[in-house]
Scaffold this motif. Structure first.
Motif, short mmCIF file in Angstrom:
data_model
loop_
_atom_site.label_atom_id
_atom_site.label_comp_id
_atom_site.label_asym_id
_atom_site.label_seq_id
_atom_site.Cartn_x
_atom_site.Cartn_y
_atom_site.Cartn_z
N GLU A 72 48.73 34.94 43.07
CA GLU A 72 48.42 34.69 42.00
C GLU A 72 48.21 33.26 41.57
O GLU A 72 47.22 32.72 40.93
CB GLU A 72 49.50 35.33 40.83
CG GLU A 72 49.01 35.03 39.38
CD GLU A 72 50.27 35.60 38.45
OE1 GLU A 72 49.99 35.55 37.56
OE2 GLU A 72 50.98 36.18 38.85
N PRO A 107 51.18 39.37 42.64
CA PRO A 107 51.84 38.55 41.24
C PRO A 107 53.12 37.72 41.65
O PRO A 107 53.53 38.10 42.74
CB PRO A 107 52.06 39.59 40.44
CG PRO A 107 51.56 40.94 40.93
CD PRO A 107 51.27 40.62 42.43
N THR A 110 56.48 39.56 42.14
CA THR A 110 56.48 40.61 42.90
C THR A 110 57.69 40.25 44.10
O THR A 110 57.67 39.37 44.57
CB THR A 110 55.13 40.82 43.88
OG1 THR A 110 54.06 41.25 42.87
CG2 THR A 110 55.33 41.81 44.81
N VAL A 160 48.20 43.76 43.82
CA VAL A 160 47.86 44.59 42.56
C VAL A 160 46.38 44.55 42.50
O VAL A 160 45.64 43.72 42.82
CB VAL A 160 48.29 44.27 41.10
CG1 VAL A 160 49.91 44.45 41.09
CG2 VAL A 160 47.91 43.02 40.61
N GLY A 163 42.49 47.09 37.43
CA GLY A 163 42.71 46.58 36.04
C GLY A 163 43.93 45.53 36.12
O GLY A 163 43.54 44.60 35.10
N ARG A 164 44.88 45.86 36.74
CA ARG A 164 45.93 44.92 36.80
C ARG A 164 45.56 43.72 37.50
O ARG A 164 45.98 42.60 36.80
CB ARG A 164 47.14 45.58 37.57
CG ARG A 164 47.88 46.78 36.81
CD ARG A 164 48.97 47.41 37.57
NE ARG A 164 50.19 46.29 37.67
CZ ARG A 164 51.17 46.36 38.59
NH1 ARG A 164 50.96 47.51 39.65
NH2 ARG A 164 52.20 45.37 38.60
N SER A 167 43.37 41.90 34.92
CA SER A 167 44.28 41.31 33.88
C SER A 167 44.86 39.77 34.13
O SER A 167 45.04 38.78 33.45
CB SER A 167 45.53 42.18 33.47
OG SER A 167 44.99 43.35 32.85
N LEU A 168 45.07 39.58 35.55
CA LEU A 168 45.67 38.47 35.95
C LEU A 168 44.82 37.42 35.79
O LEU A 168 44.79 36.24 35.63
CB LEU A 168 46.27 38.58 37.39
CG LEU A 168 47.54 39.32 37.54
CD1 LEU A 168 47.87 39.61 38.97
CD2 LEU A 168 48.81 38.48 36.71
#
Length: 177
Positions: A72, A107, A110, A160, A163-164, A167-168
């Motif tokens: 991320e 992420p 995580t 991820v 969609g997840r 989003s990030l």
């Protein structure tokens, strides 16, 4: 170029930058300029950017599959400033929709089973290219290539997708102000 064109399954993990195959022109230029300046090597950034952009055609052409994983934090490392980063992050969103591409993002929060490691790319199951500060290393010994394939699998389980992941990326774009 021939290696990229004949490879059918790419596995790419980047802990520190957007993978070269999906970099925009502006991002690649900013990144390669910083590398050139730090390493005090001859400035061939324009030729290197051209070569990188030429190789990236495999994302959209031919019979290739791409597993790409980034940390991320890569979304926040500001190469080239806000405008360049906005373009790069927007490009990530576009690339994520390609049927041949699986882009996972690990992420920050995580729970880790595996630590962030050096950037690497596995070409089919035959060779791994590992990026170090001072050199790129090519690994061809089957047992060692297997370690990179196994590491990719561990990292992929922490990422991820869909969609997840989008989003990030969207949150990172929003943070650019």
């Amino acid at each position: 170029m021939p290696l990229f064109e004949r490879t059918r399954h790419f596995r790419v993990y980047c802990s520190n930058v957007v993978p070269g195959l999906i970099q925009t022109d502006g991002y690649a230029r900013a990144l390669l300029t910083s590398i050139t300046e730090f390493r005090r090597i001859p400035n061939d950034v324009e030729q290197a950017v051209e070569a990188r952009m030429a190789r990236s055609h495999v994302i959209r052409e031919g019979n290739h599959r791409f597993g790409l994983i980034i940390e991320e934090d890569v979304l926040y490392y500001g190469f080239g400033g806000a405008e360049v980063m906005a373009g790069q992050l927007g490009h990530l969103l576009a690339v994520m929709s390609l049927p041949s591409v699986s882009l996972g993002i690990i992420p920050r929060t995580t729970p880790r089973r595996m630590w962030p490691i050096e950037t690497f790319m596995v070409f089919d199951d035959e060779r791994a290219a590992v990026e170090m500060l001072s050199a790129d290393v090519t690994v061809t010994a089957p047992a060692e290539v297997g370690l990179y394939v196994r590491a990719f699998g561990e990292l992929a389980e922490m990422a991820v997708y869909g969609g997840r992941a989008r989003s990030l990326v969207t949150e990172a774009i929003t943070s650019l102000g």
